[in-house]
Design an enzyme around this catalytic site. Structure first.
Site, PDB file in Angstrom:
ATOM      1  N   LYS A 108       0.816  -1.210   0.000  1.00 12.10           N
ATOM      2  CA  LYS A 108       0.000   0.000   0.000  1.00 12.10           C
ATOM      3  C   LYS A 108       0.860   1.276   0.000  1.00 12.10           C
ATOM      4  O   LYS A 108       0.422   2.322  -0.460  1.00 12.10           O
ATOM      5  CB  LYS A 108      -0.909   0.036   1.231  1.00 12.10           C
ATOM      6  CG  LYS A 108      -1.777  -1.183   1.475  1.00 12.10           C
ATOM      7  CD  LYS A 108      -2.933  -1.288   0.509  1.00 12.10           C
ATOM      8  CE  LYS A 108      -4.065  -2.186   0.984  1.00 12.10           C
ATOM      9  NZ  LYS A 108      -3.743  -3.573   1.216  1.00 12.10           N
TER      10      LYS A 108
HETATM   11  C1  LIG Z   1      -4.442  -4.755   0.844  1.00 10.05           C
HETATM   12  C2  LIG Z   1      -3.698  -6.020   0.795  1.00 10.05           C
HETATM   13  C3  LIG Z   1      -4.039  -7.034  -0.100  1.00 10.05           C
HETATM   14  C4  LIG Z   1      -5.239  -6.914  -1.028  1.00 10.05           C
HETATM   15  O1  LIG Z   1      -5.050  -5.937  -2.016  1.00 10.05           O
HETATM   16  P1  LIG Z   1      -6.319  -5.337  -2.796  1.00 10.05           P
HETATM   17  O2  LIG Z   1      -5.779  -4.236  -3.629  1.00 10.05           O
HETATM   18  O3  LIG Z   1      -7.247  -4.836  -1.733  1.00 10.05           O
HETATM   19  O4  LIG Z   1      -6.906  -6.449  -3.566  1.00 10.05           O
HETATM   20  C5  LIG Z   1      -3.270  -8.169  -0.136  1.00 10.05           C
HETATM   21  N1  LIG Z   1      -2.219  -8.332   0.694  1.00 10.05           N
HETATM   22  C6  LIG Z   1      -1.861  -7.383   1.577  1.00 10.05           C
HETATM   23  C7  LIG Z   1      -0.707  -7.626   2.466  1.00 10.05           C
HETATM   24  C8  LIG Z   1      -2.582  -6.193   1.655  1.00 10.05           C
HETATM   25  O5  LIG Z   1      -2.221  -5.251   2.535  1.00 10.05           O
END
Ligand SMILES: *Cc1c(COP(=O)(O)O)cnc(C)c1O
Length: 488
Positions: A108
């Protein structure tokens, strides 16, 4: 480039800056670009992350000058990441694109270091000088990444809602120890979907928005419903493909498949956009945990959110309402906002919708899906570590296992979405270690001792930080607590 809402029958378009500033359209739909630009780098072997970002941002953010874009990109990534922002490592016959080397050790960060800069630019270009109020619902990783991105950014305040008991102890501690005088963190009785649904309601609550407006404030989103979250995620698919060419795993132009651990369908949507723009991605593999709503939607064409919600060891994917699937469906319906609107209204009112066999056929050649439960995830972490000495976090392990279930032989890029040190309890358990005498913070050091895998610098010393936030509410009172924070 102009943007429209997936649910606007009149297709009234806005600029990229307006789309980012609003976050979500007032009709409840999501902003999408009206067309997909094509882009190919001159030489796949020589791709440079900054150049890719500058070039691709320019295609989507046409109101910004190239110097404005360069400034946003360098402020986002300089000194926040190692010199290689998203390294690509070979493990067995896979390439793993490590997306977790940013400030909070999850993917993120890559978008959430850029978004505050994009949003500040959008506020600067707008005709009012309102304060931006960023509302975030988090399943664990977005919250901290957004808090770090927006902490002490002038002209904004950020309020993060997370499900009490629905995130890992490390994730919670990371959020609660955030400093800055414009950050608020609130735990909610409920799960992630409850938080996200209520935040979406609040965005659509006209009288509440008017009240805020009268006090010089306006709401926006740092979740992947904001197009400004998706755009920075397109870049690393170009970069990852380039690394595979550079390592001579594939020839330029050869197709690969990309495996993506998925929750809100944001990361995989960015991969889909990269594919449409020209990256030779033959298959996208959507990997889910036991909350397998997307696996069913993709394989059967029926999206049904009325089902038990499971808490798993991959909490950032504990989601039943995957917002960005709406943007994907918009494309499958060739931009037909009327159908899109009716499908998502059905989902909200009846809890499900079905697409026609013909629509499902459109994606079945390139979009695959599978599920791995916790037991399988534990096993995968252990097997991969024993065999290759590579430590997977539980989310990436779901991806690894779902890949093994697929029959495709295409060269593979697996995206790793978090550092295993964000989930030391699950990882140690997977490796068979007894953790009874440790608290979760101590588990970071214990995991390092047992595996010799280095701890990310940003997670060291987390244990010593003090928590600054202790707000708590129920899902029906989220709006009240926002009023308390902002209006009193
Ligand atoms: C947010 C997240 C996901 C999922 O990603 P999306 O974009 O919501 O599909 C998968 N793994 C981790 C570690 C995350 O933080």
């Amino acid at each position: 480039m102009r943007y429209i809402s997936t649910r606007d029958i009149n297709k009234k378009s806005v600029t990229s800056m307006e789309a980012i500033k609003k976050g979500i359209a007032s009709d409840g739909g999501l902003y999408v670009p009206i067309e997909t630009p094509k882009y190919l780098p001159n030489n796949w072997k020589e791709v440079n992350y900054y150049e890719l970002a500058n070039d691709i941002f320019s295609l989507y953010l046409t109101e910004l000058s190239s110097s404005e874009i360069e400034e946003i990109v360098s402020n986002a990534y300089d000194n926040k990441f190692p010199s290689e922002i998203t390294p690509c490592v070979t493990v067995g016959n896979l390439e793993i694109l490590e997306l977790f080397h940013g400030p909070t050790a999850a993917f993120k960060d890559i978008a959430l270091q850029a978004l505050p800069r994009l949003l500040s630019k959008a506020m600067e270009k707008s005709d009012n000088d309102n304060e931006a109020i960023i509302l975030v619902a988090t399943s664990g990783d977005t919250g901290k990444a957004a808090l770090e991105g927006f902490k002490d950014v002038p002209g904004c305040r950020i309020i993060v809602f997370y499900p009490k008991g629905g995130v890992s102890t490390i994730q919670e501690h990371q959020m609660l120890t955030t400093g800055g005088n414009n950050t608020f963190v609130v735990s909610v009785d409920g799960n992630f979907d409850d938080c996200q649904t209520e935040v979406k309601h609040i965005f659509g609550d006209e009288s509440f928005n008017d009240t805020l407006e009268a006090s010089g404030m306006e709401l926006t989103s740092a979740n992947s419903i904001n197009f400004g979250r998706l755009l920075p995620q397109i870049i690393y698919y170009y970069y990852g493909y380039g690394q595979m060419v550079k390592k001579n795993i594939i020839g330029a132009g050869e197709e690969i498949q990309v495996v993506i651990p998925t929750g809100n369908f944001g990361n995989i949507l960015a991969a889909y956009y990269a594919k449409k723009m020209g990256v030779p991605i033959g298959k996208l593999v959507c990997a889910s945990n036991k909350n397998s709503v997307l696996t069913e939607a993709i394989n059967k064409g029926k999206y049904n959110r009325v089902r038990p919600f499971f808490k798993t060891i991959s909490p950032s994917m504990d989601i039943l309402i995957s917002s960005n699937f709406e943007r994907f469906l918009f494309d499958m319906y060739e931009g037909n906002t009327e159908i899109c609107k009716s499908k998502f209204e059905e989902l909200s009112n009846d809890g499900e919708f079905q697409v026609s066999e013909e629509t499902k056929e459109k994606w079945s050649s390139f979009l695959k899906a599978g599920t791995a439960d916790d037991i399988t995830t534990y096993k995968t972490i252990k097997q991969v570590f024993n065999r290759y000495g590579y430590l997977l976090d539980p989310h990436t392990a779901v991806g690894w296992n779902v890949l093994e279930q697929q029959k495709s032989k295409l060269p593979t890029l697996l995206v790793s979405t978090a550092s295993p040190y964000k989930f030391p309890e699950a990882v140690l358990k997977a490796l068979g270690h007894d953790i009874t005498n440790y608290n979760e913070m101590e588990l970071i050091d214990y995991l390092a001792k047992m595996t010799n895998v280095p701890v990310p610098e940003n997670l060291m010393g987390l244990n010593e930080l003090t928590e600054h936030h202790d707000m708590h509410t129920s899902k029906v009172k989220m709006k009240e607590i926002i009023s308390e924070i902002l209006l009193t």
